[in-house]
Write a protein that holds these residues in place. Sequence first.
Motif, mmCIF file in Angstrom:
data_model
loop_
_atom_site.group_PDB
_atom_site.id
_atom_site.type_symbol
_atom_site.label_atom_id
_atom_site.label_comp_id
_atom_site.label_asym_id
_atom_site.label_seq_id
_atom_site.Cartn_x
_atom_site.Cartn_y
_atom_site.Cartn_z
ATOM 1 N N VAL A 252 0.810 -1.199 0.000
ATOM 2 C CA VAL A 252 0.000 0.000 0.000
ATOM 3 C C VAL A 252 0.856 1.267 0.000
ATOM 4 C CG1 VAL A 252 -2.070 1.026 0.983
ATOM 5 C CG2 VAL A 252 -1.660 -1.385 1.160
ATOM 6 N N TYR B 80 -6.554 -2.899 -2.586
ATOM 7 C CA TYR B 80 -5.168 -2.436 -2.633
ATOM 8 C C TYR B 80 -4.554 -2.622 -4.008
ATOM 9 C CZ TYR B 80 -2.345 -6.729 -2.383
ATOM 10 O OH TYR B 80 -1.728 -7.904 -2.658
ATOM 11 N N SER B 84 -3.959 4.269 -6.577
ATOM 12 C CA SER B 84 -4.626 5.392 -5.919
ATOM 13 C C SER B 84 -5.128 6.413 -6.927
ATOM 14 C CB SER B 84 -3.679 6.052 -4.927
ATOM 15 O OG SER B 84 -2.435 6.287 -5.531
ATOM 16 N N TYR B 109 -7.732 2.251 1.734
ATOM 17 C CA TYR B 109 -6.415 1.612 1.725
ATOM 18 C C TYR B 109 -5.978 1.248 3.138
ATOM 19 C CZ TYR B 109 -5.632 2.775 -3.161
ATOM 20 O OH TYR B 109 -5.715 2.846 -4.519
#
Lengths: 254, 234
Positions: A252, B80, B84, B109
């Motif tokens: 992430v 995930y 983004s 996230y």
Amino acid sequence: MTVVTDAWDYLTTASSWTGEDGMLHLMEQQLLLTLTALLLAMAIGLPIALGLGHLGRGGLLAINISNIGRAVPTFALLALLVVADWPGTREFGPYGRAGLATIIALTLFALPPIITSANVAIREVSPSVRQAADGMGMTGGQKFWRVELPLAAALVMSGIRLALVQVWATATIAALVAGPGLGRVITDGFYRTNYGKGIAGAIVVAVVALVLEAFAAFAQRRLDPVPREPSPKRHRGMSATRPMVAEEVDAVGH
Amino acid sequence: MAAVAAADAPSCYSRLTNEWFCWQYVQDRKPEIVDATVQHIQITVIAVVVSVLIAFPLALVARRLPRLEALILGLSTAVYTIPSLALLPLLVPFTGLSATTVVIGLSLYALTILVRSILEGLRSVPADVRESATGLGYGTTRRLFRVELPLALPVMMAGLRVATVSTVALTTVGTLVSYGGLGNLINDGVRTNFRAELMTASIICVGLAVVLDLLIVGSQWLLTPWTHGRGETT
């Protein structure tokens, strides 16, 4: 909600897919970037991580490198590389504008998951198995290739799989610095208040990401040299547990 | 630095010099930098707090129902996987170009990390400890709060640290919808080829991640007094 129908229109118009700025070309460019950076990162990271793991070292390196990878924003690193004199925004072969800067950033962000999981994988091979190999008279090299690597393979590959996801995500962000790849459809849409186009680009990027992940998961299962328990429950509960968390966690950073 | 401080030297962030490190820039643009930093902290903290509040009940339910656990873990893998820069636009039809969009995206996230680490933490509690608690007459709820959660704390806190640090970094991408905190400065730095702005924002961003991480480590130390003096646990 008109943006949703706009997005649909953009996706179903042939001209948005074809041509120099079409999504097919950009997708091809981004896949090429992703693959190049992943291979580079494997070429750099695997020998270091596996070698140190074989010597029972590298724990601290693995932890630090993933901490740094997480704290440095992808966007900031890309921005610094692009604004610097070198590599800057120069065209780089088929990789497009700011291609070199993008490849460097992608490679750097692919390293943490690869190094961490490969190093942990080798070091977690049980000591008794290692002793057994020693007892059979294996040399260091034999022990590494025939015992440690096959046992560690599953985890090493899951690190590469995570790196793949990570690199694809980072390659998308390259568009924020007017770099190559599909992310450009997203940023173009947003900066020119054509939100339908931006959302269409996001859908394509997300779908490709999910397909890549599914493909990588499939490949990982096929390539694992050590047969695993068929029950996923058992698999999760056993030795794979701790490293799995570490990896998830690396992913992430995008 | 001495040359820069000299009286009539051109400012170190002028078009001509465009230096990477420039204290003059920080002094002259202080309000702008402070605003961006405050926005960055707000977005990050709200996103992490929201995801903690959601992750806890989610993880507890998932632990009870294995089928739900598989679903939740599968969904979080999917989340995930989505970059983004693609997740934010997908939220825009619902929440528009607002800070809410960024907060929701970042929370999703962080959620994927937190749910996993809470489950992992609870699983790390040895079965015999749970059994002794039951033997001492603890009910399920009291056992959870008195025995399991305290013991699971180190693993859960590790997850919280990772979630927080990566949220700080990810907030910069929010600049796509104009709510990126320091990301807005970075974006402007790229657009106008302004090195000092870019470098300053990047450094503050990394510094912010380090400070928040240390704060969490500190609070963990205070929350788990029984681990001190015994050396490394986990």
